[in-house]
Motif scaffolding. Sequence first.
Motif, PDB file in Angstrom:
ATOM      1  N   GLU A  34      67.530 141.345  38.941  1.00 28.87           N
ATOM      2  CA  GLU A  34      68.803 140.656  39.181  1.00 28.87           C
ATOM      3  C   GLU A  34      69.999 141.592  39.073  1.00 28.87           C
ATOM      4  O   GLU A  34      70.987 141.420  39.783  1.00 28.87           O
ATOM      5  CB  GLU A  34      68.948 139.496  38.191  1.00 28.87           C
ATOM      6  CG  GLU A  34      68.209 138.241  38.599  1.00 28.87           C
ATOM      7  CD  GLU A  34      68.849 137.609  39.814  1.00 28.87           C
ATOM      8  OE1 GLU A  34      69.881 136.933  39.687  1.00 28.87           O
ATOM      9  OE2 GLU A  34      68.326 137.818  40.920  1.00 28.87           O
TER      10      GLU A  34
ATOM     11  N   HIS B 259      75.170 142.739  45.898  1.00 30.09           N
ATOM     12  CA  HIS B 259      76.070 141.633  46.230  1.00 30.09           C
ATOM     13  C   HIS B 259      77.527 142.069  46.119  1.00 30.09           C
ATOM     14  O   HIS B 259      78.342 141.793  47.014  1.00 30.09           O
ATOM     15  CB  HIS B 259      75.789 140.455  45.295  1.00 30.09           C
ATOM     16  CG  HIS B 259      76.714 139.294  45.474  1.00 30.09           C
ATOM     17  ND1 HIS B 259      76.463 138.274  46.358  1.00 30.09           N
ATOM     18  CD2 HIS B 259      77.906 138.999  44.890  1.00 30.09           C
ATOM     19  CE1 HIS B 259      77.461 137.394  46.305  1.00 30.09           C
ATOM     20  NE2 HIS B 259      78.341 137.818  45.423  1.00 30.09           N
ATOM     21  N   GLU B 260      77.880 142.746  45.032  1.00 30.48           N
ATOM     22  CA  GLU B 260      79.268 143.166  44.837  1.00 30.48           C
ATOM     23  C   GLU B 260      79.674 144.233  45.840  1.00 30.48           C
ATOM     24  O   GLU B 260      80.824 144.263  46.302  1.00 30.48           O
ATOM     25  CB  GLU B 260      79.463 143.662  43.405  1.00 30.48           C
ATOM     26  CG  GLU B 260      79.373 142.561  42.349  1.00 30.48           C
ATOM     27  CD  GLU B 260      80.390 141.455  42.595  1.00 30.48           C
ATOM     28  OE1 GLU B 260      81.522 141.751  43.041  1.00 30.48           O
ATOM     29  OE2 GLU B 260      80.056 140.281  42.350  1.00 30.48           O
TER      30      GLU B 260
ATOM     31  N   ALA C 263      72.453 137.634  34.039  1.00 32.90           N
ATOM     32  CA  ALA C 263      73.069 138.010  35.311  1.00 32.90           C
ATOM     33  C   ALA C 263      73.467 136.801  36.124  1.00 32.90           C
ATOM     34  O   ALA C 263      74.373 136.863  36.935  1.00 32.90           O
ATOM     35  CB  ALA C 263      72.102 138.877  36.124  1.00 32.90           C
TER      36      ALA C 263
ATOM     37  N   ALA D 284      76.727 133.329  43.468  1.00 29.14           N
ATOM     38  CA  ALA D 284      76.152 134.656  43.617  1.00 29.14           C
ATOM     39  C   ALA D 284      74.911 134.850  42.776  1.00 29.14           C
ATOM     40  O   ALA D 284      74.022 135.596  43.138  1.00 29.14           O
ATOM     41  CB  ALA D 284      77.191 135.722  43.250  1.00 29.14           C
ATOM     42  N   GLY D 285      74.831 134.196  41.628  1.00 34.19           N
ATOM     43  CA  GLY D 285      73.700 134.413  40.753  1.00 34.19           C
ATOM     44  C   GLY D 285      72.633 133.355  40.876  1.00 34.19           C
ATOM     45  O   GLY D 285      71.754 133.279  40.028  1.00 34.19           O
TER      46      GLY D 285
ATOM     47  N   THR E  22      79.961 135.898  37.453  1.00 38.82           N
ATOM     48  CA  THR E  22      79.300 137.153  37.794  1.00 38.82           C
ATOM     49  C   THR E  22      78.999 137.166  39.272  1.00 38.82           C
ATOM     50  O   THR E  22      78.019 136.624  39.719  1.00 38.82           O
ATOM     51  CB  THR E  22      77.989 137.298  37.005  1.00 38.82           C
ATOM     52  OG1 THR E  22      78.255 137.051  35.635  1.00 38.82           O
ATOM     53  CG2 THR E  22      77.428 138.687  37.153  1.00 38.82           C
ATOM     54  N   GLY E  23      79.864 137.767  40.030  1.00 41.15           N
ATOM     55  CA  GLY E  23      79.610 137.877  41.462  1.00 41.15           C
ATOM     56  C   GLY E  23      80.129 136.714  42.269  1.00 41.15           C
ATOM     57  O   GLY E  23      79.833 136.591  43.435  1.00 41.15           O
TER      58      GLY E  23
ATOM     59  N   LEU F 209      72.698 141.984  42.052  1.00 40.71           N
ATOM     60  CA  LEU F 209      74.127 141.754  41.879  1.00 40.71           C
ATOM     61  C   LEU F 209      74.945 142.985  42.254  1.00 40.71           C
ATOM     62  O   LEU F 209      76.068 142.854  42.758  1.00 40.71           O
ATOM     63  CB  LEU F 209      74.419 141.331  40.441  1.00 40.71           C
ATOM     64  CG  LEU F 209      74.059 139.878  40.112  1.00 40.71           C
ATOM     65  CD1 LEU F 209      74.153 139.626  38.621  1.00 40.71           C
ATOM     66  CD2 LEU F 209      74.962 138.924  40.869  1.00 40.71           C
TER      67      LEU F 209
ATOM     68  N   SER G 232      73.849 134.544  48.182  1.00 37.13           N
ATOM     69  CA  SER G 232      73.814 135.938  47.755  1.00 37.13           C
ATOM     70  C   SER G 232      73.959 136.824  48.984  1.00 37.13           C
ATOM     71  O   SER G 232      73.444 136.503  50.055  1.00 37.13           O
ATOM     72  CB  SER G 232      72.509 136.259  47.021  1.00 37.13           C
ATOM     73  OG  SER G 232      72.566 137.565  46.458  1.00 37.13           O
TER      74      SER G 232
END
Length: 438
Positions: free
Chosen positions: A332, A339-340, A418, A428-429, A423-424, A336, A366
């Motif tokens: 994960e 993703h970022e 995560a 996103a997670g 977060t993202g 991430l 994602s």
Amino acid sequence: MTSVVCPYCFDRSPAAKLPYRCQMSPTGVRGGKPCTAELDTVWAEFIGPAVPPALKMRGPVFEAARGLGGRIPRQLPLGGGGSRAECPDCGVSTPVRVCRRCHSDFPSDYCDQDTRIIALLGPKGSGKSTYVSVLVNELRGRVGRAYGASLTPMGGETQRRDREMAEDLYDRLRLPEATRPAALGFNDPLLYRLSLPLRRRLRGDGSRHTALVFFDAAGEDLGSAEAMDRYTHYLAAADGIILLVDPLQMRAVRDRLPEDSELPLPVVETPPQQIAGDLAAQLRARGRGSSRGRVTTPVAVAVTKTDSLSALVDPHSPLLRNADHSAGAVDEEDRLAVHEEMRALLDGWDSGALLRQLERDFAQLSLFGLSALGSPPPAHAPADAPKSGPQPLRVEDPLLWLLGLGGLLPQASGAARAGGRGTGGPGAGGRAGVEGEA
């Protein structure tokens, strides 16, 4: 009662009520005659006019005879090696199960396992067919080895296409042909049996089998909401969607490429924002929206052809290397990081317009970046693969994320941390998007 989702029309039926198709085999009894083929109008209407008349003549479809109390005789239970029923006309048993709605034949062991339906969308020229070919090869090789997985094509049609895809891309170095539009005929999905080792907590050294269904919609059929409507019953049944975005069809990316770039630029097709918006609208209309309006089907948005973006990303970017799967779990933290990275790139390309729309429309989202070939096709032969053959980057990431959400793959330590809020971004997670809908 166990239910089965048809991989062709995606109708859901109780497994015990699925009809059978006679295989028109010799009876083995002196004087006995096998059944003769008859016109299957249900199947012919579903497949469309492109099928030659002779192929519309098929073995008779019949319901399994029921005895006293509604019991179905001479029928082995599902999950125990399949079931069989005797044809009421010739008396020969058959294992071929048939969809009640479209009369398509199921592969022999399709009804014996769980099913994960993955819809693959993207504009014309985004590389969907090439992506699937490379993904299957990676699942059999590098990725399959890390997870102890095996992938086997199910049914004669997938076996044929699987063999042709491998020969074309890896032996002849020819890119797959584009998916034909629905107006030219029905596109059979690709059916694979994914076998994974049972986790320790489930005990034993056996395997868990899952049917993977890849449905590929032609880019021409995604040009408008009206055209996409023909695919809504497929999309509504999907357990996950992979939306491919071709960055070379985005004008902002073209403007940022070096002036001396010799990349072959594709024709600009349907904008990704339009495809994503139409997709969300169709899924909401099919009941896949939450109380707050966001679609609940997980969507992996994969920017393709990242090998063409090397001039636009940092040399140490995670997009330029494959994920480490040595732990046999979905990482994960790595996901991430990608993703970022993609969030930052999208924000620079169109001021984040596509990403904002995606986050408003989808609860579980994602971003991914991948390259199926590792380098562009030769400029003088755009239908050929690079001379070195496919050298893929991160093609497996979107599917592994979707399989992890479905509980088929373990997640690396720290996954829960995560996936938390903030977060993202929204969704996103994975879990963060679901929690936001509560």
